[in-house]
Design a protein around this motif. Sequence first.
Motif, PDB file in Angstrom:
ATOM      1  N   ARG A  85       0.832  -1.206   0.000  1.00  0.00           N
ATOM      2  CA  ARG A  85       0.000   0.000   0.000  1.00  0.00           C
ATOM      3  C   ARG A  85       0.867   1.257   0.000  1.00  0.00           C
ATOM      4  O   ARG A  85       0.561   2.248  -0.673  1.00  0.00           O
ATOM      5  CB  ARG A  85      -0.929   0.001   1.214  1.00  0.00           C
ATOM      6  CG  ARG A  85      -1.929   1.150   1.231  1.00  0.00           C
ATOM      7  CD  ARG A  85      -2.785   1.096   2.472  1.00  0.00           C
ATOM      8  NE  ARG A  85      -3.693  -0.019   2.443  1.00  0.00           N
ATOM      9  CZ  ARG A  85      -4.908   0.024   1.920  1.00  0.00           C
ATOM     10  NH1 ARG A  85      -5.361   1.149   1.394  1.00  0.00           N
ATOM     11  NH2 ARG A  85      -5.689  -1.032   1.943  1.00  0.00           N
ATOM     12  N   THR A  86       1.976   1.218   0.753  1.00  0.00           N
ATOM     13  CA  THR A  86       2.876   2.370   0.795  1.00  0.00           C
ATOM     14  C   THR A  86       3.526   2.611  -0.560  1.00  0.00           C
ATOM     15  O   THR A  86       3.650   3.757  -1.006  1.00  0.00           O
ATOM     16  CB  THR A  86       3.963   2.165   1.872  1.00  0.00           C
ATOM     17  OG1 THR A  86       3.328   1.928   3.132  1.00  0.00           O
ATOM     18  CG2 THR A  86       4.847   3.394   1.990  1.00  0.00           C
ATOM     19  N   LEU A  87       3.937   1.534  -1.219  1.00  0.00           N
ATOM     20  CA  LEU A  87       4.541   1.682  -2.548  1.00  0.00           C
ATOM     21  C   LEU A  87       3.544   2.245  -3.554  1.00  0.00           C
ATOM     22  O   LEU A  87       3.896   3.088  -4.386  1.00  0.00           O
ATOM     23  CB  LEU A  87       5.085   0.336  -3.036  1.00  0.00           C
ATOM     24  CG  LEU A  87       6.355  -0.178  -2.356  1.00  0.00           C
ATOM     25  CD1 LEU A  87       6.783  -1.495  -2.977  1.00  0.00           C
ATOM     26  CD2 LEU A  87       7.485   0.839  -2.464  1.00  0.00           C
ATOM     27  N   VAL A  88       2.300   1.765  -3.497  1.00  0.00           N
ATOM     28  CA  VAL A  88       1.273   2.290  -4.402  1.00  0.00           C
ATOM     29  C   VAL A  88       1.031   3.766  -4.117  1.00  0.00           C
ATOM     30  O   VAL A  88       0.935   4.589  -5.043  1.00  0.00           O
ATOM     31  CB  VAL A  88      -0.043   1.491  -4.263  1.00  0.00           C
ATOM     32  CG1 VAL A  88      -1.159   2.162  -5.056  1.00  0.00           C
ATOM     33  CG2 VAL A  88       0.146   0.063  -4.759  1.00  0.00           C
ATOM     34  N   ALA A  89       0.940   4.117  -2.820  1.00  0.00           N
ATOM     35  CA  ALA A  89       0.694   5.507  -2.441  1.00  0.00           C
ATOM     36  C   ALA A  89       1.824   6.424  -2.897  1.00  0.00           C
ATOM     37  O   ALA A  89       1.578   7.531  -3.392  1.00  0.00           O
ATOM     38  CB  ALA A  89       0.500   5.621  -0.932  1.00  0.00           C
ATOM     39  N   TYR A  90       3.073   5.969  -2.749  1.00  0.00           N
ATOM     40  CA  TYR A  90       4.221   6.820  -3.051  1.00  0.00           C
ATOM     41  C   TYR A  90       4.646   6.719  -4.520  1.00  0.00           C
ATOM     42  O   TYR A  90       4.827   7.733  -5.192  1.00  0.00           O
ATOM     43  CB  TYR A  90       5.395   6.460  -2.146  1.00  0.00           C
ATOM     44  CG  TYR A  90       5.249   6.957  -0.725  1.00  0.00           C
ATOM     45  CD1 TYR A  90       4.111   7.642  -0.312  1.00  0.00           C
ATOM     46  CD2 TYR A  90       6.244   6.758   0.217  1.00  0.00           C
ATOM     47  CE1 TYR A  90       3.971   8.093   0.978  1.00  0.00           C
ATOM     48  CE2 TYR A  90       6.114   7.222   1.526  1.00  0.00           C
ATOM     49  CZ  TYR A  90       4.971   7.891   1.891  1.00  0.00           C
ATOM     50  OH  TYR A  90       4.828   8.354   3.170  1.00  0.00           O
TER      51      TYR A  90
END
Length: 468
Positions: A85-90
């Motif tokens: 989720r963090t990779l998708v967000a960033y």
Amino acid sequence: MSYIRFRKHYLHIPYLVLAVLEFGLLFAIFSLLTLFLTFAGIDHAPMSVDLVSALLFAVILSSGTLAMGGYLAMVHESLSSLFFRTLVAYCFVGGIGLTVLYMVMPTADPGSANLFWAVILASLAVILLRLVFLRIVDSEQVVRRVVIFGAGDFAASLLEEYETNMKALGVRIIGCIADTPTRSVADDKLLPTPRDFYEFCRQNKVSEIVVVQQERRRAEGGWLPVPELMECKLRGIAVTSGLEFYERELKKAKLDMVHPSWIVFSEGFKASKSRALAKRLLDLVISLTLLTVMFPFIILTALAVFLETGRPILYSQKRVGMLGKEFRIYKFRSMRQDAEKDGKPRWASTNDDRVTRVGAFIRNTRLDELPQIYNVIKGEMSIVGPRPERPEFVSELKEKIPFYDTRHYVKPGLMGWAQLKYPYGASVEDAKGKLEYDLYYSKNHSLVMDFLIMIQTVEVVLLGKGVR
């Protein structure tokens, strides 16, 4: 108190602190990386530009986290899901935002290589920060200890919601105090009735008592220790109704507890002409901008529908709008032409065989909803509001669900609070669940809340949530 109320919307302080820490961490990582590259002779950008770039970098990536629901979702997820989720967000949401930003402000662009390392370092640092945060917010030193007064069906339902959602919010329900001989709560969740309520709370470090009683408590020999609760409140222990607790912690109005006096006497549910005008102007600006940006996708979607199943490209239905006024909503057709050949309206089901291949794609990406921009421009809908329902279903739901008609005192919208918080509704029970969130929105809606809903809808579109 571990929350504040801003523009009628409850915000939990631990997550506000986390957001501030993450913002500062993003700013620091970008700034330190720029300093390192400058001193190493790799980058020669002026410091004034670097500081602006760092600020914009932190703003965009923080918005990406908010858009992907990163703050509350992380408490239910595994480490791998948190990392994804963090990779998708960033990398995806933030990457698109930064690309658009650097097109408008090329002087803020640090270069693709520098940006790549900044995003990677930021992702790793933020994941570590969140893991530490989760450990702290769930510790006994920080958690809020809560006692439920009541042991009926409402209390049992609240305990079930707690196990699913509320532990993440730094809440620890230590048990229930029975108010009637009839109990629905498991024996291991029951607490002995204290002789001295305040002393009991002091010894057990209770910070809040939530009163969750059934309406029939008097007929069944129920009791309410008013003097004891008054003493607790006057000596610093919060005493809260179950309905208020649901509203504050889960951002919804528990329908079984709602009564007419709550609607009449609450500070919400206020119609404002100035807010209606501001919302209408905002709707026009956003809808016209959206129409301009999405026009190529509108043409491509129309072409795809036509090539697969021919005409008609658009599909229209009657829907119930504000104050019960009916209007015709428009969508790109995602089902076969004979989807309702018998003339009877049907709820959409999981893996509905009436949906075409193109239809499945445009439903997942919400491209089928783009023609509703016309309804927004026309004034029949807003960008944000409860989703409008078909008249046939409204007639049924008004008979089966109390207070269902209250959602029609707010203009329906393209996106809504219930769509963020509840999966696709395809039954009376689902409609009841969605109404709890629609009631919360109707009571507390503001332009700030509308902006939050718009940002968080990015996650719904990207992950295809609530689609059938």
